[in-house]
Design a protein around this motif. Structure first.
Motif, mmCIF file in Angstrom:
data_model
loop_
_atom_site.group_PDB
_atom_site.id
_atom_site.type_symbol
_atom_site.label_atom_id
_atom_site.label_comp_id
_atom_site.label_asym_id
_atom_site.label_seq_id
_atom_site.Cartn_x
_atom_site.Cartn_y
_atom_site.Cartn_z
ATOM 1 N N ALA A 1 0.907 -1.367 0.175
ATOM 2 C CA ALA A 1 -0.119 -0.355 0.111
ATOM 3 C C ALA A 1 0.890 1.399 -0.083
ATOM 4 N N LYS A 2 0.440 1.818 -1.347
ATOM 5 C CA LYS A 2 1.073 3.734 -0.352
ATOM 6 C C LYS A 2 0.494 4.736 0.442
ATOM 7 N N VAL A 3 1.255 5.455 1.350
ATOM 8 C CA VAL A 3 0.689 5.887 2.193
ATOM 9 C C VAL A 3 1.294 7.091 1.934
ATOM 10 N N GLY A 4 0.616 8.155 1.231
ATOM 11 C CA GLY A 4 1.632 10.118 1.044
ATOM 12 C C GLY A 4 2.982 9.142 0.381
ATOM 13 N N ASP A 5 4.525 9.621 0.967
ATOM 14 C CA ASP A 5 5.387 9.112 0.605
ATOM 15 C C ASP A 5 5.754 8.255 0.582
ATOM 16 N N TRP B 1 10.156 5.364 2.381
ATOM 17 C CA TRP B 1 10.338 6.312 2.351
ATOM 18 C C TRP B 1 11.152 7.001 0.843
ATOM 19 N N ALA B 2 9.702 7.671 -0.166
ATOM 20 C CA ALA B 2 9.985 8.313 -1.099
ATOM 21 C C ALA B 2 10.596 9.636 -0.761
ATOM 22 N N PHE B 3 11.687 10.738 -0.145
ATOM 23 C CA PHE B 3 11.983 11.467 0.793
ATOM 24 C C PHE B 3 12.393 12.238 -0.912
ATOM 25 N N PRO C 1 12.617 12.881 -5.498
ATOM 26 C CA PRO C 1 12.172 12.400 -6.368
ATOM 27 C C PRO C 1 13.082 11.619 -6.891
ATOM 28 N N GLY C 2 12.503 10.469 -6.780
ATOM 29 C CA GLY C 2 14.270 9.374 -7.251
ATOM 30 C C GLY C 2 14.971 9.001 -6.024
ATOM 31 N N TYR C 3 14.524 9.148 -5.304
ATOM 32 C CA TYR C 3 15.473 8.957 -4.331
ATOM 33 C C TYR C 3 14.026 8.136 -3.020
ATOM 34 N N GLY C 4 15.231 7.047 -2.470
ATOM 35 C CA GLY C 4 14.090 6.581 -1.236
ATOM 36 C C GLY C 4 14.999 5.568 -0.411
ATOM 37 N N ALA C 5 14.235 5.473 1.083
ATOM 38 C CA ALA C 5 15.239 4.897 2.052
ATOM 39 C C ALA C 5 13.785 3.803 2.212
ATOM 40 N N GLY C 6 14.692 2.326 2.892
ATOM 41 C CA GLY C 6 13.284 1.671 3.156
ATOM 42 C C GLY C 6 14.003 0.841 3.996
ATOM 43 N N ALA C 7 13.671 0.184 5.492
ATOM 44 C CA ALA C 7 13.844 -0.538 6.254
ATOM 45 C C ALA C 7 12.664 -1.796 5.996
ATOM 46 N N GLU D 1 17.035 -5.076 7.687
ATOM 47 C CA GLU D 1 17.681 -4.434 6.636
ATOM 48 C C GLU D 1 18.090 -3.372 6.316
ATOM 49 N N LEU D 2 18.079 -1.994 6.483
ATOM 50 C CA LEU D 2 17.998 -0.883 5.796
ATOM 51 C C LEU D 2 19.116 -0.379 4.451
ATOM 52 N N SER D 3 17.985 0.083 3.932
ATOM 53 C CA SER D 3 18.567 0.370 2.391
ATOM 54 C C SER D 3 18.324 2.035 1.705
ATOM 55 N N VAL D 4 18.734 2.131 1.101
ATOM 56 C CA VAL D 4 19.314 3.198 0.240
ATOM 57 C C VAL D 4 19.487 3.620 -0.522
ATOM 58 N N GLN D 5 18.917 4.014 -1.768
ATOM 59 C CA GLN D 5 18.970 4.260 -3.513
ATOM 60 C C GLN D 5 18.173 5.596 -3.910
ATOM 61 N N LYS D 6 19.296 5.509 -5.487
ATOM 62 C CA LYS D 6 18.755 6.728 -5.991
ATOM 63 C C LYS D 6 18.613 6.411 -7.350
#
Length: 661
Positions: free
Chosen positions: A376-380, A415-417, A419-425, A467-472
């Motif tokens: 599900a997508k909730v905001g960002d 979390w799409a903090f 445009p084109g960037y994201g951080a996840g757990a 797991e913690l992730s960050v990406q472009k």
């Protein structure tokens, strides 16, 4: 500390590169769908299920003699390197049954997870793409896949109608082993029926090695690695009926593979597998549902371990029937998801034809599983959750019957903090039933020169992974970084005790005693990658680094742990011309288990590729040259049981031609 500095340098480089190429931030990069993902999302969207897809030119350039060899330079992936014929992928330091091997989303159903000398019965030479899922997302395909999965997609059951016959044929010659490889695929259609055929033929002699066969033993400098020759034949055909509502199809394939085991005993393995598959898809089967999928597969597998006189010493046999059904619903309150059930019924054995002790008795195993994944997508924020319940039963003809009730689940957020960037757990909990060989082994295994002893009283494994992730994921410059920690209770591993036994298990001098044991373990690591213009024309580049470490609580390192690696590549593509150069450096690995004695030295692996594509009538013909291990370095993999006596091949030039029609 060095790896931390590398991660920081990668992040700094990405910022500089992003600024430098800001004008190209909207560059279009071809999307490759991950078929093993429940939502069929693109590779760059897989932060909650970290993925890599090898396809097209990249897959052809990296193609090796085994699946492990093909994938060994991907982020977080190493290989068991048991000679040219058998090399299985190792993901984040986990191997065997913890890494599931799939073909078109169904279990390969070989016995490669049992031991490193057993080849994976899936052929990459005829694949459209090979997918890697690292981490807990693979739990949808089995609770045991706590390390990840590899899915070989070959389209033997077509899902689309071709307007005219299409296909490709490729021929290769490799200098290091006088290897000859011919492979091809063809697709066509007659009315609403789609047809597919593929085949692969490979012959290779013992391969050349740079220095000594045995570490620090000049007398073993034989020039070639004895017993490393391979001979493989693989053919598959299938068809399907395709309509507006979906498709239904079937396929059959056969593998015949004979390859050497480069141990002192000079064993060979004669591997045969016949596989039958059914696949179907119904679009919008009911109100509120997007699709219904049903798959079934039956596999008849056998391999014989042959001695130096070609007499069978142990015969492995596996008969497996697997079914899988998935029902995907339309979005409900912003959530989309898939529910499914999966069953597996196998008869497995590893028997002695000469009256010696059986390695593994005939064992009937069944599993029943249900799984659910929702997104599900909730905001960002993108939220993802999944759960799997599974019941596994194992019934040997002699010994203790066992049953295991398994529960697994994962929760993640992206979390799409920007445009084109994201951080996840992501957090996951998974349970694994002990494999048949871990429970019931009690006999000789000739190819690994061991006498294996299982324990029918083993508990189920339980893994807790974060797991913690960050990406472009947009623009010419793209990058990703992941850190993870996996705590495993009752981790099962093979302990080489130092005792020598005969084929009956009595004191002797032929076989090393290997006892399967359980202990708590921790696996942790980090990986980072930055790419520039990965698919476009002009210049491209890649930097990557990965490291992992597995330890037994209060008992030192896990055996066969991968080395820390750093890699860089550069490529150029313009019109009909394409070329590239890559270098991978692996540090020395001296983090050994208590029963391991030999560390591995560092190495540098330099590879290159060059190709030219021309038009001959209506066909594209590509002439290519691949160079592997150009430095002729003595490469010994820390993940290989044979690292002391079997280095990787030396300098190898591969000449080939490929035509598409």
């Amino acid at each position: 500390m060095m790896f931390t500095r590398t991660l920081i340098a990668t992040a700094v480089l990405s910022v500089i590169s992003s600024a430098a190429f800001a004008q190209s931030s909207d560059a279009v990069v071809p999307q490759v769908l991950v078929t093993a993902s429940p939502f069929k999302t693109a590779e760059g969207d897989q932060i909650l299920t970290p993925a890599k897809v090898l396809a097209g030119d990249e897959l052809r350039d990296k193609m090796g003699s085994s699946l492990g060899d093909t994938l060994s330079q991907e982020l977080g992936v190493s290989a068991s390197a048991f000679g040219a014929g058998a090399s299985r992928p190792i993901i984040r330091g986990l191997e065997g049954a913890r890494v599931k091997m799939l073909e078109n989303g169904m279990a390969v159903s070989d016995v490669s997870g049992l031991s490193n000398d057993h080849a994976v019965a899936a052929e990459g030479a005829v694949a459209r793409q090979v997918e890697i899922l690292r981490g807990p997302a693979a739990l949808l395909y089995g609770s045991g896949a706590i390390g990840g999965l590899v899915n070989v997609v070959n389209e033997r059951i077509p899902t689309a109608l071709e307007k005219k016959p299409t296909g490709q044929i490729e021929a290769r010659y490799s200098t290091v082993d006088s290897g000859k490889n011919l492979s091809g695929t063809a697709d066509g259609a007659v009315g609403q029926f789609a047809l597919h055929v593929d085949g692969n033929l490979r012959n290779a002699d013992d391969y050349k090695i740079p220095e000594n066969r045995v570490v620090n033993d000049p007398d073993s400098a034989s020039g070639r690695l004895p017993h490393s020759a391979t001979r493989e034949r693989n053919v598959g055909l299938g068809g399907s009926y395709i309509a507006d509502w979906g498709f239904v199809g079937a396929s059959v394939s056969h593998l015949d593979n004979l390859y050497g085991i480069p141990s002192d005993e000079g064993s060979k393995i004669d591997q045969k597998q016949t596989r039958y598959d059914i696949d179907s898809l119904v679009r919008k089967p009911f109100d509120g549902f997007e699709s219904f999928k049903f798959k079934a597969g039956y596999t008849s597998y056998e391999h014989a371990e042959l001695d130096d006189e070609n007499a069978p010493v142990v015969i492995f046999n596996n008969r497996s029937l697997e079914t899988r059904a998935e029902l995907s619903h339309t979005p409900i309150a912003g959530m989309r998801g898939t529910f499914g059930v999966q069953t597996e019924n196998t008869h497995f054995s590893a028997l002695s034809p000469e009256g010696a002790a059986d390695t593994v008795p005939v064992t009937h195993s069944t599993s029943r599983a249900a799984f659910l994944v929702e997104e599900a997508k909730v905001g960002d924020f993108l939220l993802s959750g999944g759960a799997r319940l599974e019941s596994v039963k194992r019934k040997p003809v002699t010994g203790l019957d066992r049953s295991f009730n398994l529960s697994s689940g994962s929760l993640g957020t992206l979390w799409a903090f920007a445009p084109g960037y994201g951080a996840g757990a992501t957090f996951s909990y998974a349970q694994r039933a002990p494999a048949t060989e871990e429970l019931y082994s009690g006999g000789p295994h000739d190819a690994t020169v061991t006498f294996d002893v299982g324990n029918p009283d083993f508990k189920k494994e339980a893994s807790r992974n974060i797991e913690l992730s960050v990406q472009k994921t947009t623009g010419l410059v793209r990058w990703k970084a992941n850190v993870y920690r996996n705590k495993v209770r009752d981790f099962i591993y093979g302990h080489i005790t130092g005792n020598l036994l005969d084929e009956e298990g009595n004191p002797g001098d032929e076989l090393r005693e290997r006892i399967f044991e359980q202990a708590n373990a921790t696996i942790k690591g980090a990986e980072a990658e930055i790419t520039y213009n990965a698919q476009g024309a002009g210049w491209s580049g890649r930097l990557f680094a990965d490291t992992s470490r597995g330890t037994l609580d209060n008992a030192g390192s896990l055996p066969l742990q991968p080395a820390t690696r750093f890699g860089a590549s550069v490529g150029y593509r313009e019109g009909a011309w394409r070329g590239g150069l890559s270098l991978v450096h692996a540090d020395g690995q001296d983090r050994l288990a208590s029963f391991e004695t030999t560390p591995t030295a560092s190495y540098n692996q330099l590879n290159a590729n060059f190709s030219y594509t021309q038009k001959l009538g209506s066909q594209d013909v590509t002439w290519f040259v691949l160079a592997k291990n150009l430095l002729n370095d003595d490469i010994r993999m820390s993940t290989s049981v044979l690292k002391d006596i079997a280095p990787l091949p030396g300098r190898n030039i591969v000449l080939g031609v490929r035509t598409k029609f």
